[in-house]
Structures are given as structure tokens and as C-alpha cells.
Design an enzyme around this catalytic site. Structure first.
Site: not given
Ligand code: NCD
Length: 305
Positions: A56-57, A85, A106, A134
Site C-alpha cells: 500500500r505505502t 554490501k 522504508r 509511520h
Molecule cells: C502498516 C505498516 O507498514 O506499519 N502498513 C501500512 O503501511 N499500511 C501496518 C502493518 O504492517 O501492520
């Protein structure tokens, strides 16, 4: 109106003026999406660095950039990256900043976003740093709450599940702390409580919260924010197996209830699919809200709102 920050690593950085601008701009982005002809980020490149799984993100960052006429370059999968590396986060970011106008990342390590922001030559956005923060999820959660309930002030918000490792709930509490008379109920197994960094913030701000292990304490709240037990943060699989389905929300439990059900997704059993058909099940609308909110943030950080 400009935002008060150049990099976004934590929701603790945001002021009420920032959330006002971002919520308002997100609503305007819904119209931009409907019209489908905006190119205010034409010629701009987003570097999307994903060193931890994401669907999703990542897709919504990419879609948001493309919807505003921008372009995306991507690196994903730790084992295929220069970090594997032995390259430092700082070196990776300085390099990526030379290839792009804005970066989102991320990474599994808590604190990685601060390291990145400390050297980034272009605006940097934290797309999840391990169990840390997040912030873009919290912004889309805030936008969803406002859309679903018409207000944020005065709400009772219950958060359920893995409050220890769930970064989305950490980020969201700090944002909701900017609003008036919000109160919280934290529902978690004894092994997965809300961490001190969050509860000490609430104590300091004199924001009321309760802690319990009982799911029924959240059913009469305004918002019931369910979360997944974060398997990837456990060293011991048996411990995860014991906790993973401690809370399962089903349609019969919600009979006659007005509470808005949210979840950052993915769900892995903690909301039964019979909940999906209820009008109060907001989680798929919530996921979609990631597009206008990330459009607003990208445009804001690149100075075109
Ligand atoms: C969340 C995350 O990555 O922290 N997911 C997301 O970004 N929608 C929640 C999760 O992974 O449980």
C-alpha cells in the site's frame, strides 16, 4: 501555505497549522484526482527506497507522484541493494538525493529515518522505520477520521492489538494530541503494551488514556483502530503464535454499535471478513485516502501548494 518542516520523520514534528494545511490540501487533491489533468510536479522525481516489504505505502506514494505529473525511481529488496554490501544509510541517501528531488524510505531499523534526514540534500519522508514511526500513515488516518466522523475534536479513540511494535499507532497518537478533548483506550495483550515514549507524551500533555486487555472496552468508542501483531519484530515465533489472534473483531460484536472500524492493513485475521459489509467498516476507504494525502504532502514539500 508552506509547511513548517522540510523532512518528515516523525509526527512529533507537526504543528496544528501543518495538519490543517495538509487536511485541507488532501481534500482539494480529491478534486484533482477527479479531474485527472494535474501536472504540477512535472519534471520532478521521487526516489522510493523500500528496504522492508510494502504494498500500500509504496503503491500509493508512486501513484500520488504520477497523479501530479511527476516520475518515480525505485530501489527495493535489501539483498539487492548497496546497503547489503555495507553502505551506510547516510551514503545511500546522499547518492539518491543526487538522482531525485524528493525521497521516501522504508527501513527495518528504528531511527533510520532520522539518520537519512540528517544528510538528505532533498526533502525526505519516512515511510516506516522499523517499530518507530509511520507519519504518512498517521496523516491518512487523521484524514480518514475527519472524513468519517466530520470532526476530530472530542473523539474517543480505541487502539487494539500490537501497540508495542505497531508504528502506525505511535504516530497517530502524537497527531491526535494536537486536537481538543481526544481520549484514548489502549487494548493490548500484557506483552504488547503502548510504549513509554507514547504514554509519557500523553501524561505530559494531560491527555486521558486507559489501558486494558479487554476488546469490549473499545466497542462504544468513536474509533476502533485495529492492528496486526507485527510478526517480523518477534525473535520467538512461538510467542508470536500465542499472541497473533488474541483479538478478532467480528460482525456480531459490532451489532448496534456506531464505532468506526479502522485498520492500516494488511489484516491477518484480526478483523473477520463479515465486518467488511458494515457501513462503519472504514479500512478500505482509509487505504484509498493514502493517495490524496500523499499527493498533498509531496506537493507541500516540493513547494507547490
Ligand atoms: C502498516 C505498516 O507498514 O506499519 N502498513 C501500512 O503501511 N499500511 C501496518 C502493518 O504492517 O501492520
Amino acid at each position: 501555505m508552506p509547511l513548517s518542516f522540510r523532512h518528515l520523520t516523525s509526527t512529533k514534528q507537526l504543528s496544528r497549522a501543518d495538519t490543517d494545511v495538509l487536511l485541507q490540501t488532501s481534500a482539494e487533491m480529491e478534486d484533482v484526482l477527479k479531474k485527472g489533468d494535474d501536472d504540477r510536479l512535472k519534471g520532478k522525481i521521487l526516489a522510493a527506497l523500500f528496504y522492508e516489504p510494502s504494498t500500500r505505502t509504496r503503491l500509493s506514494f508512486e501513484s500520488a507522484m504520477l497523479r501530479l505529473g511527476g516520475s518515480v525511481i525505485t530501489a527495493d529488496g535489501f539483498q539487492f541493494s548497496s546497503m547489503y554490501k555495507g553502505e551506510s544509510i547516510e551514503d545511500t541517501i546522499m547518492m539518491a538525493g543526487g538522482y531525485s528531488d524528493i525521497i521516501c524510505m522504508r527501513h527495518p531499523e528504528q531511527g533510520s529515518a532520522d539518520k537519512a534526514a540528517s544528510v538528505s540534500p532533498v526533502p525526505f519522508i519516512n515511510a516506516g522505520d522499523g517499530p518507530g514511526q509511520h507519519p504518512t500513515q498517521a496523516l491518512l488516518d487523521l484524514y480518514t477520521i475527519q472524513k468519517e466522523r466530520g470532526t476530530i475534536d472530542g473523539l474517543h479513540v480505541a487502539m487494539v492489538g500490537d501497540l508495542k511494535y505497531g508504528r502506525t499507532v505511535h504516530s497517530l497518537v502524537f497527531l491526535l494530541g494536537l486536537y481538543k478533548n481526544v481520549r484514548f483506550t489502549f487494548i493490548a495483550p500484557d506483552a504488547l503494551p503502548m510504549p513509554d515514549k507514547v504514554t509519557s507524551f500523553l501524561k505530559e500533555k494531560k491527555i486521558p488514556y486507559e489501558e486494558t486487555t479487554d476488546l469490549s472496552a473499545g466497542l462504544d468508542a468513536d474509533i476502533l483502530y485495529m492492528t496486526r501483531v507485527q510478526k517480523e519484530r518477534f525473535d520467538n515465533v512461538d510467542e508470536y503464535e500465542k499472541l497473533k489472534l488474541k483479538y478478532v473483531l467480528t460482525a456480531p460484536q459490532l451489532k448496534g454499535k456506531k464505532v468506526t472500524v479502522m485498520h492500516p492493513l494488511p489484516r491477518v485475521g484480526e478483523i473477520s471478513t463479515d465486518v467488511d459489509k458494515l457501513p462503519t467498516a472504514a479500512y478500505f476507504r482509509q487505504a484509498r485516502n493514502g493517495i490524496p494525502v500523499r499527493m498533498a504532502l509531496l506537493a507541500g514539500l516540493l513547494g507547490v501548494i
